[in-house]
Design a protein around this motif. Structure first.
Motif, PDB file in Angstrom:
ATOM      1  N   VAL A 173       4.729  -9.924  -6.072  1.00 41.99           N
ATOM      2  CA  VAL A 173       5.265  -8.569  -5.927  1.00 41.99           C
ATOM      3  C   VAL A 173       5.427  -8.253  -4.447  1.00 41.99           C
ATOM      4  O   VAL A 173       4.515  -8.463  -3.647  1.00 41.99           O
ATOM      5  CB  VAL A 173       4.328  -7.540  -6.591  1.00 41.99           C
ATOM      6  N   GLN A 174       6.595  -7.746  -4.082  1.00 42.84           N
ATOM      7  CA  GLN A 174       6.879  -7.315  -2.713  1.00 42.84           C
ATOM      8  C   GLN A 174       7.184  -5.820  -2.767  1.00 42.84           C
ATOM      9  O   GLN A 174       8.154  -5.404  -3.396  1.00 42.84           O
ATOM     10  CB  GLN A 174       8.093  -8.070  -2.149  1.00 42.84           C
ATOM     11  N   ILE A 175       6.340  -5.027  -2.102  1.00 40.09           N
ATOM     12  CA  ILE A 175       6.511  -3.570  -2.096  1.00 40.09           C
ATOM     13  C   ILE A 175       6.884  -3.141  -0.684  1.00 40.09           C
ATOM     14  O   ILE A 175       6.220  -3.518   0.282  1.00 40.09           O
ATOM     15  CB  ILE A 175       5.219  -2.854  -2.557  1.00 40.09           C
ATOM     16  N   GLU A 176       7.949  -2.368  -0.575  1.00 38.13           N
ATOM     17  CA  GLU A 176       8.420  -1.906   0.734  1.00 38.13           C
ATOM     18  C   GLU A 176       7.351  -1.032   1.400  1.00 38.13           C
ATOM     19  O   GLU A 176       6.585  -0.347   0.730  1.00 38.13           O
ATOM     20  CB  GLU A 176       9.728  -1.131   0.582  1.00 38.13           C
ATOM     21  N   ALA A 177       7.321  -1.063   2.722  1.00 39.70           N
ATOM     22  CA  ALA A 177       6.276  -0.384   3.508  1.00 39.70           C
ATOM     23  C   ALA A 177       6.230   1.120   3.242  1.00 39.70           C
ATOM     24  O   ALA A 177       5.145   1.693   3.099  1.00 39.70           O
ATOM     25  CB  ALA A 177       6.482  -0.655   4.992  1.00 39.70           C
ATOM     26  N   ASP A 178       7.401   1.772   3.162  1.00 37.30           N
ATOM     27  CA  ASP A 178       7.385   3.222   2.950  1.00 37.30           C
ATOM     28  C   ASP A 178       6.844   3.576   1.559  1.00 37.30           C
ATOM     29  O   ASP A 178       6.127   4.547   1.393  1.00 37.30           O
ATOM     30  CB  ASP A 178       8.770   3.834   3.186  1.00 37.30           C
ATOM     31  N   LEU A 179       7.149   2.750   0.571  1.00 35.17           N
ATOM     32  CA  LEU A 179       6.613   2.983  -0.774  1.00 35.17           C
ATOM     33  C   LEU A 179       5.103   2.749  -0.773  1.00 35.17           C
ATOM     34  O   LEU A 179       4.338   3.521  -1.361  1.00 35.17           O
ATOM     35  CB  LEU A 179       7.289   2.072  -1.798  1.00 35.17           C
ATOM     36  N   ARG A 180       4.636   1.713  -0.101  1.00 31.85           N
ATOM     37  CA  ARG A 180       3.201   1.439  -0.014  1.00 31.85           C
ATOM     38  C   ARG A 180       2.470   2.612   0.656  1.00 31.85           C
ATOM     39  O   ARG A 180       1.385   3.012   0.223  1.00 31.85           O
ATOM     40  CB  ARG A 180       2.948   0.142   0.750  1.00 31.85           C
ATOM     41  N   ALA A 181       3.079   3.188   1.694  1.00 33.35           N
ATOM     42  CA  ALA A 181       2.464   4.337   2.380  1.00 33.35           C
ATOM     43  C   ALA A 181       2.369   5.533   1.436  1.00 33.35           C
ATOM     44  O   ALA A 181       1.344   6.232   1.403  1.00 33.35           O
ATOM     45  CB  ALA A 181       3.267   4.688   3.631  1.00 33.35           C
ATOM     46  N   ARG A 182       3.420   5.785   0.657  1.00 29.48           N
ATOM     47  CA  ARG A 182       3.378   6.876  -0.330  1.00 29.48           C
ATOM     48  C   ARG A 182       2.295   6.614  -1.360  1.00 29.48           C
ATOM     49  O   ARG A 182       1.593   7.515  -1.791  1.00 29.48           O
ATOM     50  CB  ARG A 182       4.738   7.037  -1.005  1.00 29.48           C
ATOM     51  N   HIS A 183       2.169   5.361  -1.773  1.00 28.72           N
ATOM     52  CA  HIS A 183       1.139   4.995  -2.749  1.00 28.72           C
ATOM     53  C   HIS A 183      -0.256   5.298  -2.205  1.00 28.72           C
ATOM     54  O   HIS A 183      -1.090   5.879  -2.902  1.00 28.72           O
ATOM     55  CB  HIS A 183       1.236   3.509  -3.105  1.00 28.72           C
ATOM     56  N   ARG A 184      -0.519   4.877  -0.975  1.00 27.93           N
ATOM     57  CA  ARG A 184      -1.842   5.114  -0.374  1.00 27.93           C
ATOM     58  C   ARG A 184      -2.152   6.606  -0.300  1.00 27.93           C
ATOM     59  O   ARG A 184      -3.278   7.033  -0.542  1.00 27.93           O
ATOM     60  CB  ARG A 184      -1.901   4.496   1.021  1.00 27.93           C
ATOM     61  N   ALA A 185      -1.140   7.394   0.025  1.00 25.31           N
ATOM     62  CA  ALA A 185      -1.341   8.848   0.133  1.00 25.31           C
ATOM     63  C   ALA A 185      -1.650   9.465  -1.234  1.00 25.31           C
ATOM     64  O   ALA A 185      -2.341  10.485  -1.310  1.00 25.31           O
ATOM     65  CB  ALA A 185      -0.102   9.504   0.746  1.00 25.31           C
ATOM     66  N   ALA A 186      -1.171   8.850  -2.303  1.00 29.14           N
ATOM     67  CA  ALA A 186      -1.366   9.403  -3.644  1.00 29.14           C
ATOM     68  C   ALA A 186      -2.661   8.930  -4.311  1.00 29.14           C
ATOM     69  O   ALA A 186      -3.050   9.474  -5.346  1.00 29.14           O
ATOM     70  CB  ALA A 186      -0.176   9.020  -4.531  1.00 29.14           C
TER      71      ALA A 186
END
Length: 195
Positions: free
Chosen positions: A39-52
């Protein structure tokens, strides 16, 4: 098989294909992809995930005590699931080549990938890995059992069942000896190329 049943099976296959296409579209709309099984997750999506992500302490504090008390029972099933996985894999690896049945690829049924989601805390990731494994094993076992049934006894049951494996609709009708005699070899032959 009766023409109406075959037409219905074809419609179900078409709908399943449409569902898979729609799910692929949905995956593309999100910022991730799967490359070579990873799985490759884009950096901006990963940042949103961490915030949630809900922190573990907050997650546990919001969990009902009875839910926590049942967790050991849920997790105790890992041993029977792992043993079932092992035994069915051994059975398939030994018997399917003898019967001429194409082997089932476990990786087509067992997916453990949710731990890559940064919006899950550690316990949620563990739970997701556990569920992915156990439900995958159940699907894998169902496929192995379905192929075994299609080889040895591809006859529908007298009473209707709520849900069966994908080959069941192609089984011979209960009490139709002529159909069984003429199609049993065909049912076995189909298992050689069916994946």
């Amino acid at each position: 098989m009766a023409p109406t049943l075959e037409a219905l099976r074809n419609r179900v296959r078409d709908l399943q294909d449409q569902i898979e296409i729609e799910m692929a579209r949905r995956r593309e709309a999100l910022d991730f992809r799967v490359e070579r099984g990873r799985v490759q997750i884009e950096a901006d999506l990963r940042a949103r995930h961490r915030a949630a992500r809900v922190r573990l302490f907050v997650f546990l504090a919001a969990t009902r005590p009875l839910v926590v008390l049942t967790a050991p029972l849920i997790y105790s099933l890992i041993l029977p699931f792992a043993l079932l996985d092992l035994m069915v894999t051994i059975y398939m690896r030994i018997c399917f080549p003898v019967y001429g049945i194409t082997l089932v690829r476990r990786r087509d049924f067992i997916a453990i990938d949710r731990q890559h989601l940064a919006y899950l805390n550690g316990l949620q990731k563990l739970n997701c890995m556990y569920c992915g494994y156990c439900n995958g094993v159940a699907s894998f076992v169902r496929e192995v059992a379905g192929r075994t049934e299609a080889f040895w006894c591809p006859i529908k049951h007298a009473r209707g069942l709520r849900e069966m494996h994908e080959r069941y609709a192609g089984f011979m009708d209960y009490a139709d000896e002529e159909d069984f005699i003429t199609r049993w070899a065909e049912s076995r032959e189909a298992l050689k190329s069916k994946r």
